[in-house]
Design a protein around this motif. Structure first.
Motif, mmCIF file in Angstrom:
data_model
loop_
_atom_site.group_PDB
_atom_site.id
_atom_site.type_symbol
_atom_site.label_atom_id
_atom_site.label_comp_id
_atom_site.label_asym_id
_atom_site.label_seq_id
_atom_site.Cartn_x
_atom_site.Cartn_y
_atom_site.Cartn_z
ATOM 1 N N LYS A 1 0.818 -1.224 0.000
ATOM 2 C CA LYS A 1 0.000 0.000 0.000
ATOM 3 C C LYS A 1 0.847 1.267 0.000
ATOM 4 O O LYS A 1 0.525 2.235 -0.684
ATOM 5 N N ARG A 2 1.926 1.275 0.771
ATOM 6 C CA ARG A 2 2.781 2.471 0.828
ATOM 7 C C ARG A 2 3.450 2.738 -0.515
ATOM 8 O O ARG A 2 3.504 3.868 -0.984
ATOM 9 N N ALA A 3 3.965 1.684 -1.136
ATOM 10 C CA ALA A 3 4.617 1.847 -2.438
ATOM 11 C C ALA A 3 3.609 2.305 -3.485
ATOM 12 O O ALA A 3 3.920 3.162 -4.322
ATOM 13 N N ALA A 4 2.407 1.765 -3.448
ATOM 14 C CA ALA A 4 1.366 2.156 -4.397
ATOM 15 C C ALA A 4 0.967 3.621 -4.183
ATOM 16 O O ALA A 4 0.779 4.362 -5.153
ATOM 17 N N ALA A 5 0.853 4.040 -2.930
ATOM 18 C CA ALA A 5 0.501 5.431 -2.626
ATOM 19 C C ALA A 5 1.611 6.371 -3.092
ATOM 20 O O ALA A 5 1.341 7.433 -3.668
ATOM 21 N N PHE A 6 2.863 5.991 -2.855
ATOM 22 C CA PHE A 6 3.978 6.815 -3.317
ATOM 23 C C PHE A 6 3.978 6.919 -4.839
ATOM 24 O O PHE A 6 4.176 7.994 -5.398
ATOM 25 N N ALA A 7 3.734 5.813 -5.520
ATOM 26 C CA ALA A 7 3.720 5.812 -6.990
ATOM 27 C C ALA A 7 2.623 6.734 -7.517
ATOM 28 O O ALA A 7 2.850 7.492 -8.463
ATOM 29 N N ARG A 8 1.447 6.707 -6.904
ATOM 30 C CA ARG A 8 0.355 7.597 -7.327
ATOM 31 C C ARG A 8 0.736 9.056 -7.103
ATOM 32 O O ARG A 8 0.494 9.909 -7.959
ATOM 33 N N LEU A 9 1.334 9.357 -5.957
ATOM 34 C CA LEU A 9 1.769 10.725 -5.662
ATOM 35 C C LEU A 9 2.823 11.171 -6.667
ATOM 36 O O LEU A 9 2.727 12.252 -7.245
ATOM 37 N N PHE A 10 3.839 10.356 -6.893
ATOM 38 C CA PHE A 10 4.929 10.684 -7.806
ATOM 39 C C PHE A 10 4.394 10.965 -9.208
ATOM 40 O O PHE A 10 4.791 11.927 -9.853
#
Length: 129
Positions: free
Chosen positions: A3-12
Motif C-alpha cells: 500500500k505504501r509503495a502504491a501510494a507513493f507511486a500515485r503521488l509521484f
C-alpha cells in the motif's frame, strides 16, 4: 506492490511539479524516474522513457557555471531549496526552473544520487527576478 509503495507511486505520477530521481556525474547523468509533469516541463511526450529525460545533463544548462555551482552546493550541503536556474527544454527553448532536492555523494563513483522536484517559473515571475 504494498500500500505504501502504491501510494507513493500515485503521488509521484500525479503531483503537479516535476519530480526526478537520478544520478549526476561529472560528465553524464542517468535517470531512475521522471514523472509526467517533468516530461511536460522539458518538452517530452508522456511516452518518452524516463531514461531519456535528463534535466541535469550539461547541455541542459544555459550557464555551465550554474551547473557546477548546483553540484558543488549539493556536495557541500546535501540539499538545495528554491534554487533558480535557466535550463533548456528538448526543443532548446530556455525556461526558468526552481529546484528543491537532496543528494547523497557516492565517492567511489564520483557522482551524486539526487531526488528533486522542479517547478517552472512563469514569464511574469521571470521578469521580477
Amino acid at each position: 506492490m504494498d500500500k505504501r509503495a502504491a501510494a507513493f507511486a500515485r503521488l509521484f505520477q500525479g503531483v503537479q511539479v516535476g519530480a526526478y530521481i537520478g544520478v549526476i556525474g561529472p560528465d553524464a547523468t542517468s535517470t531512475v524516474a521522471a514523472n509526467p509533469h517533468l516530461k511536460l516541463m522539458f518538452g517530452y511526450g508522456g511516452e518518452t522513457p524516463d531514461s531519456e529525460v535528463r534535466p541535469f545533463d550539461r547541455d541542459r544548462f544555459v550557464d555551465q557555471q550554474a551547473r557546477d555551482s548546483l553540484v558543488e552546493r549539493l556536495i557541500t550541503d546535501g540539499s538545495v531549496a528554491n534554487y533558480l536556474l535557466r535550463l533548456r527544454r528538448a526543443d532548446h527553448t530556455i525556461i526558468w526552473a526552481e529546484i528543491t532536492g537532496r543528494a547523497e555523494v557516492d565517492k567511489t563513483r564520483r557522482e551524486l544520487r539526487i531526488e528533486a522536484v522542479l517547478a517552472r517559473r512563469q514569464r511574469t515571475q521571470e521578469a521580477g527576478r
